[in-house]
Enzyme design. Structure first.
Site, PDB file in Angstrom:
ATOM      1  CB  ALA A 124      -0.946  -0.026   1.201  1.00 42.63           C
ATOM      2  N   PRO A 128      -4.484   8.748  -3.479  1.00 40.25           N
ATOM      3  CG  PRO A 128      -6.664   9.091  -2.706  1.00 40.25           C
ATOM      4  CD  PRO A 128      -5.339   8.524  -2.291  1.00 40.25           C
ATOM      5  CB  ILE A 157      -4.166  -1.396  -2.396  1.00 36.18           C
ATOM      6  CG1 ILE A 157      -3.924   0.058  -1.951  1.00 36.18           C
ATOM      7  CG2 ILE A 157      -3.248  -2.376  -1.665  1.00 36.18           C
ATOM      8  CD1 ILE A 157      -2.588   0.672  -2.356  1.00 36.18           C
ATOM      9  N   GLY A 242      10.307  -5.434  -7.769  1.00 36.24           N
ATOM     10  CA  GLY A 242       8.963  -5.642  -8.309  1.00 36.24           C
ATOM     11  C   GLY A 242       8.910  -5.451  -9.813  1.00 36.24           C
ATOM     12  NE  ARG A 243       9.430   0.597 -10.814  1.00 33.74           N
ATOM     13  CZ  ARG A 243       9.836   1.753 -10.321  1.00 33.74           C
ATOM     14  NH1 ARG A 243      11.109   2.100 -10.375  1.00 33.74           N
ATOM     15  NH2 ARG A 243       8.958   2.593  -9.778  1.00 33.74           N
ATOM     16  NE  ARG A 268     -10.354 -15.922 -41.147  1.00 36.18           N
ATOM     17  CZ  ARG A 268     -11.646 -15.954 -41.421  1.00 36.18           C
ATOM     18  NH1 ARG A 268     -12.364 -17.046 -41.199  1.00 36.18           N
ATOM     19  NH2 ARG A 268     -12.246 -14.893 -41.923  1.00 36.18           N
ATOM     20  CD  GLU A 363       5.182  -3.852  -9.111  1.00 33.57           C
ATOM     21  OE1 GLU A 363       6.413  -3.856  -9.059  1.00 33.57           O
ATOM     22  OE2 GLU A 363       4.473  -4.804  -8.734  1.00 33.57           O
ATOM     23  CD  GLU A 367       4.320   7.824 -19.646  1.00 29.24           C
ATOM     24  OE1 GLU A 367       3.856   7.155 -18.707  1.00 29.24           O
ATOM     25  OE2 GLU A 367       4.056   7.595 -20.843  1.00 29.24           O
TER      26      GLU A 367
HETATM   27  N1  CAA Z   1      17.099   2.551  -4.570  1.00 33.99           N
HETATM   28  C1  CAA Z   1      17.622   3.132  -3.452  1.00 33.99           C
HETATM   29  N2  CAA Z   1      17.374   4.427  -3.113  1.00 33.99           N
HETATM   30  C2  CAA Z   1      16.573   5.128  -3.942  1.00 33.99           C
HETATM   31  C3  CAA Z   1      16.005   4.593  -5.108  1.00 33.99           C
HETATM   32  C4  CAA Z   1      16.296   3.228  -5.422  1.00 33.99           C
HETATM   33  N3  CAA Z   1      15.793   2.636  -6.494  1.00 33.99           N
HETATM   34  N4  CAA Z   1      15.266   5.541  -5.711  1.00 33.99           N
HETATM   35  C5  CAA Z   1      15.359   6.650  -4.977  1.00 33.99           C
HETATM   36  N5  CAA Z   1      16.159   6.407  -3.901  1.00 33.99           N
HETATM   37  C6  CAA Z   1      16.556   7.347  -2.846  1.00 33.99           C
HETATM   38  C7  CAA Z   1      17.349   8.514  -3.443  1.00 33.99           C
HETATM   39  O1  CAA Z   1      18.711   8.187  -3.559  1.00 33.99           O
HETATM   40  C8  CAA Z   1      17.092   9.609  -2.440  1.00 33.99           C
HETATM   41  O2  CAA Z   1      17.915   9.386  -1.322  1.00 33.99           O
HETATM   42  P1  CAA Z   1      18.720  10.606  -0.583  1.00 33.99           P
HETATM   43  O3  CAA Z   1      17.668  11.532  -0.066  1.00 33.99           O
HETATM   44  O4  CAA Z   1      19.494   9.925   0.494  1.00 33.99           O
HETATM   45  O5  CAA Z   1      19.546  11.242  -1.643  1.00 33.99           O
HETATM   46  C9  CAA Z   1      15.650   9.338  -1.992  1.00 33.99           C
HETATM   47  O6  CAA Z   1      15.393   7.941  -2.278  1.00 33.99           O
HETATM   48  C10 CAA Z   1      14.634  10.190  -2.728  1.00 33.99           C
HETATM   49  O7  CAA Z   1      14.806   9.914  -4.102  1.00 33.99           O
HETATM   50  P2  CAA Z   1      14.326  10.914  -5.247  1.00 33.99           P
HETATM   51  O8  CAA Z   1      14.725  12.324  -4.876  1.00 33.99           O
HETATM   52  O9  CAA Z   1      14.782  10.379  -6.555  1.00 33.99           O
HETATM   53  O10 CAA Z   1      12.725  10.805  -5.099  1.00 33.99           O
HETATM   54  P3  CAA Z   1      11.579  11.481  -5.926  1.00 33.99           P
HETATM   55  O11 CAA Z   1      10.574  12.027  -4.991  1.00 33.99           O
HETATM   56  O12 CAA Z   1      12.146  12.403  -6.973  1.00 33.99           O
HETATM   57  O13 CAA Z   1      10.862  10.217  -6.639  1.00 33.99           O
HETATM   58  C11 CAA Z   1      10.476   8.603  -8.392  1.00 33.99           C
HETATM   59  C12 CAA Z   1      11.491   9.409  -7.550  1.00 33.99           C
HETATM   60  C13 CAA Z   1      11.342   7.696  -9.250  1.00 33.99           C
HETATM   61  C14 CAA Z   1       9.607   9.462  -9.272  1.00 33.99           C
HETATM   62  C15 CAA Z   1       9.592   7.724  -7.446  1.00 33.99           C
HETATM   63  O14 CAA Z   1       8.652   8.539  -6.753  1.00 33.99           O
HETATM   64  C16 CAA Z   1       8.859   6.625  -8.165  1.00 33.99           C
HETATM   65  O15 CAA Z   1       9.398   5.552  -8.427  1.00 33.99           O
HETATM   66  N6  CAA Z   1       7.558   6.845  -8.500  1.00 33.99           N
HETATM   67  C17 CAA Z   1       6.721   5.774  -9.026  1.00 33.99           C
HETATM   68  C18 CAA Z   1       6.033   5.067  -7.896  1.00 33.99           C
HETATM   69  C19 CAA Z   1       5.580   3.693  -8.281  1.00 33.99           C
HETATM   70  O16 CAA Z   1       6.234   2.963  -8.996  1.00 33.99           O
HETATM   71  N7  CAA Z   1       4.436   3.298  -7.733  1.00 33.99           N
HETATM   72  C20 CAA Z   1       3.944   1.990  -7.913  1.00 33.99           C
HETATM   73  C21 CAA Z   1       2.949   1.680  -6.865  1.00 33.99           C
HETATM   74  S1  CAA Z   1       2.961  -0.022  -6.391  1.00 33.99           S
HETATM   75  C22 CAA Z   1       2.064  -0.835  -7.534  1.00 33.99           C
HETATM   76  O17 CAA Z   1       1.784  -0.353  -8.591  1.00 33.99           O
HETATM   77  C23 CAA Z   1       1.757  -2.243  -7.156  1.00 33.99           C
HETATM   78  C24 CAA Z   1       0.675  -2.900  -7.933  1.00 33.99           C
HETATM   79  O18 CAA Z   1      -0.407  -2.414  -8.096  1.00 33.99           O
HETATM   80  C25 CAA Z   1       0.930  -4.220  -8.476  1.00 33.99           C
END
Ligand code: CAA
Length: 379
Positions: A124, A128, A157, A242-243, A268, A363, A367
């Protein structure tokens, strides 16, 4: 460099392929049309080790590697995409996070039954107002003595309706953004944790996609995963894993699209010949096959890096991006190969077309994957 699977990986693929053909594929149409959660199949998958493929046997998993996990995800998705997402959320978004960040007590209490298929997990993170911008968490968590109190709303979720355990992200201070996020384990049935809406969606009809609400939901302090403020990194590192699962799911959907296209094109007849004899069809089939091979190799590489304990943020994003776009192209072309029949519910092309669509969204959208890749290249 070796391109062949190991003996163990090959045998694992044979086992999962046979299970998918006998137990998963025959139910796929009904699961989709009637929106049935494949409870019995998930139980059998637990018995085969498919709910914790890369989790060591001491914690209830199959003790295989992440390449085996990708192989298994592909085979299950090839048979039924709905069933495969139940598997992927449990394996890579919950069990893997617990294995990497959980305390020994959390592993004993939650990981072992999750990886053994006796409990089901959900993840989770999305809200929104916090989808792509995951650090804009609004759900609050505060400590009161020996409990954490959660308040807020999560949406999109997957598995929430059926899950026994939710890995929930929330913030101690909205102004801190990523640095304020915590990860908390919440058991189903905890007072204040409710499912407020089950969404109707385009595809993956066999799985639930829910809005969940936390209202003064109190969980024991020992259910914090990792440290206070470590939650965002836990979420990101978990999504790196997960990706790989979603990339493999997309490869499976794309492969299913190719499978049905090959079969239909040979059967076909039009203009007195099987349509497979026309270049228009051959080119579509060739393009599908090339892109599927490339997507599979990218997926295996990301999984292999994870097995080596190496950072795979960029490679997982590349695999997920390319495989999900491949799945959508392949499903579109499969529908086209089938002509008017492809548009009918009697044929599986439309199901693949609908199920493929989400792989470019959940996930992390395509973009966001491009953003992650560019960030890794530029920094
Ligand atoms: N590994 C380790 N650390 C990481 C990381 C990674 N892959 N990505 C970011 N970080 C760390 C950064 O190094 C940074 O650390 P410091 O503050 O120590 O420097 C911190 O995390 C913050 O990182 P960013 O400044 O890059 O964060 P951001 O706010 O700019 O966000 C983003 C980056 C890539 C856009 C991220 O928000 C993102 O991945 N968004 C997409 C979310 C997503 O995939 N959601 C899926 C929901 S789950 C789902 O979909 C499940 C389902 O239904 C099946």
């Amino acid at each position: 460099m070796r391109f062949e699977l190991t003996e163990e990986q090959r045998l694992f693929r044979e086992m999962v392929r046979e299970f998918a053909a006998n137990e998963v594929a025959p139910l796929a149409k009904r699961v989709d049309e009637e929106g049935i959660f494949p409870q019995e199949t998930v139980k059998k998958m637990g018995e085969l080790g498919l709910m914790g493929v890369a989790i060591p046997t001491e914690y209830g998993g199959a003790g295989s590697d992440n390449v085996c996990y990708a192989i298994a995800m592909e085979e299950i998705a090839r048979a039924c995409a709905s069933t495969s997402v139940v598997m992927s959320v449990n394996n890579s978004l919950v069990a893997d996070a617990l294995y990497k960040f959980g305390s020994e007590a959390q592993k004993q209490r939650y990981l072992t039954p999750l990886a053994g298929g006796k409990l089901l997990g959900c993840f989770a993170l999305s809200e929104p107002g916090a989808g792509s911008d995951a650090s804009a968490q609004q759900t609050m968590v505060s400590r009161e003595g020996d409990v954490f109190v959660l308040n807020g709303t999560k949406n999109f979720i997957t598995n929430a309706l059926e899950a026994d355990l939710a890995l929930v992200f929330a913030t101690v201070d909205r102004g801190l953004r990523a640095k304020g996020v915590c990860a908390v384990l919440v058991e189903k049935g905890t007072p204040g944790f409710t499912i407020s809406k089950v969404e109707k969606k385009l595809g993956l009809h066999g799985t639930s996609c829910c809005q969940v609400v936390f209202e003064n939901c109190r969980v024991p302090a020992e259910n914090l995963l990792g440290e206070i403020g470590q939650g965002f990194k836990i979420a990101m590192m978990t999504l790196d894993a997960g990706r790989i699962g979603i990339a493999a799911q997309a490869v499976g959907i794309a492969q299913a699209a190719l499978d049905i296209s090959l079969r239909y094109a040979k059967e076909r007849v039009a203009f007195d010949k099987p349509i497979a004899s026309f270049q228009a069809i051959q080119w579509m089939i060739a393009d599908m096959a090339v892109q599927i091979e490339a997507a599979r190799l990218l997926t295996y590489r990301a999984a292999w890096l994870k097995d080596k304990g190496l950072r795979h943020t960029k490679e997982s994003a590349m695999a997920k991006l390319f495989a999900s776009e491949t799945a959508n192209r392949a499903a579109t072309k499969a529908l086209q190969v089938h002509g008017g029949y492809g548009y009918l519910y009697d044929f599986p092309a439309q199901r693949l077309f609908r199920d493929a669509r989400i792989t470019e969204i959940y996930e992390g959208t395509s973009e966001i994957q491009r953003l992650v890749i560019a960030h890794q290249l530029l920094n």
